[in-house]
Design an enzyme around this catalytic site. Structure first.
Site, PDB file in Angstrom:
ATOM      1  N   SER A  57      21.703 -45.661  19.118  1.00 51.89           N
ATOM      2  CA  SER A  57      21.189 -47.026  19.158  1.00 51.89           C
ATOM      3  C   SER A  57      22.242 -48.014  18.630  1.00 51.89           C
ATOM      4  O   SER A  57      23.226 -48.266  19.315  1.00 51.89           O
ATOM      5  CB  SER A  57      19.871 -47.120  18.394  1.00 51.89           C
ATOM      6  OG  SER A  57      19.205 -48.334  18.677  1.00 51.89           O
ATOM      7  N   HIS A 110      16.939 -47.817  24.316  1.00 45.82           N
ATOM      8  CA  HIS A 110      15.475 -47.888  24.326  1.00 45.82           C
ATOM      9  C   HIS A 110      14.936 -48.613  25.566  1.00 45.82           C
ATOM     10  O   HIS A 110      13.984 -49.375  25.481  1.00 45.82           O
ATOM     11  CB  HIS A 110      14.953 -48.573  23.053  1.00 45.82           C
ATOM     12  CG  HIS A 110      15.586 -48.089  21.789  1.00 45.82           C
ATOM     13  ND1 HIS A 110      15.444 -46.792  21.343  1.00 45.82           N
ATOM     14  CD2 HIS A 110      16.390 -48.720  20.885  1.00 45.82           C
ATOM     15  CE1 HIS A 110      16.125 -46.656  20.207  1.00 45.82           C
ATOM     16  NE2 HIS A 110      16.698 -47.803  19.916  1.00 45.82           N
TER      17      HIS A 110
END
Length: 207
Positions: free
Chosen positions: A121, A162
């Site tokens: 991320s 995501h």
């Protein structure tokens, strides 16, 4: 030759990482940077990532670069490690703390020297040239000392993690709508990882 493993959610792609580690015959020692999680309320993914390394019998050394005041200690650990993992969290806060200790040039140099870079991320986003595009997903106000957004620039794309995943369904799609025409966005679900070996980039999915 640079070797990177980038993902949205490390624990979800553990099987891909195991294959990656075997294929590249990784030395089972990793410097684990959880710093991006310091300003987040939810950080279970950091413990989950540590558990993945433990399951694969990696020797894990945790180093919070915001808490370690001695820049020489941080730099020495980065010089010695064969693998560097940088967790998810707030991308702007992470970049701020890396810049405070002038670590971007060192990490970039180590990657080109052969250190394996593992980014989840926020840790994946900072491999791009500039992280400003992530301001829709992350609150840049949490990095009050950060004045510009240039990052590692070791890949020619910008990871959008995501993709359509809870709770980032809206922010990930808003980011794509705003920047798809300006940047080479690489959209990753939580079940995908992008593997970079030299000039070759491959996106893989958990089966």
């Amino acid at each position: 030759m640079k070797t990177l493993f980038l993902c949205s959610y490390f624990a979800e792609v553990a099987s891909l990482f195991k294959t990656f580690a075997d294929q590249h015959q990784l030395e089972k020692k990793v410097l684990f940077i959880p710093t991006a999680g310091n300003v987040e309320g939810y950080t279970a993914y950091i413990d989950e990532a540590r558990a993945v390394f433990a399951d694969l019998q990696f020797e894990v050394e945790v180093l919070d670069i915001a808490e370690e005041a001695r820049e020489n200690v941080v730099r020495e650990k980065m010089l010695q490690t064969p693998c560097l993992y940088i967790s998810g969290g707030n991308t702007f806060y992470l970049l701020q703390e890396l810049k405070k200790k002038n670590l971007l040039p060192l990490i970039r140099e180590r990657i080109h020297q052969g250190m394996v870079y593992l980014g989840e991320s926020a840790g994946a986003i900072i491999t791009s040239k500039d992280i400003f595009y992530n301001h829709i997903m992350d609150d840049k106000r949490l990095a009050s000392d950060l004045t510009e957004y240039s990052a590692l620039s070791v890949v020619d794309f910008s990871v959008l993690p995501h993709w359509k995943e809870f709770p980032f369904e809206k922010s990930s799609q808003q980011t794509a709508a705003a920047y798809d025409g300006q940047l080479k966005l690489l959209k990753l679900t939580n079940q995908q990882a992008v593997l970079v070996t030299g000039h070759t980039t491959v996106t893989e999915n958990v089966q």
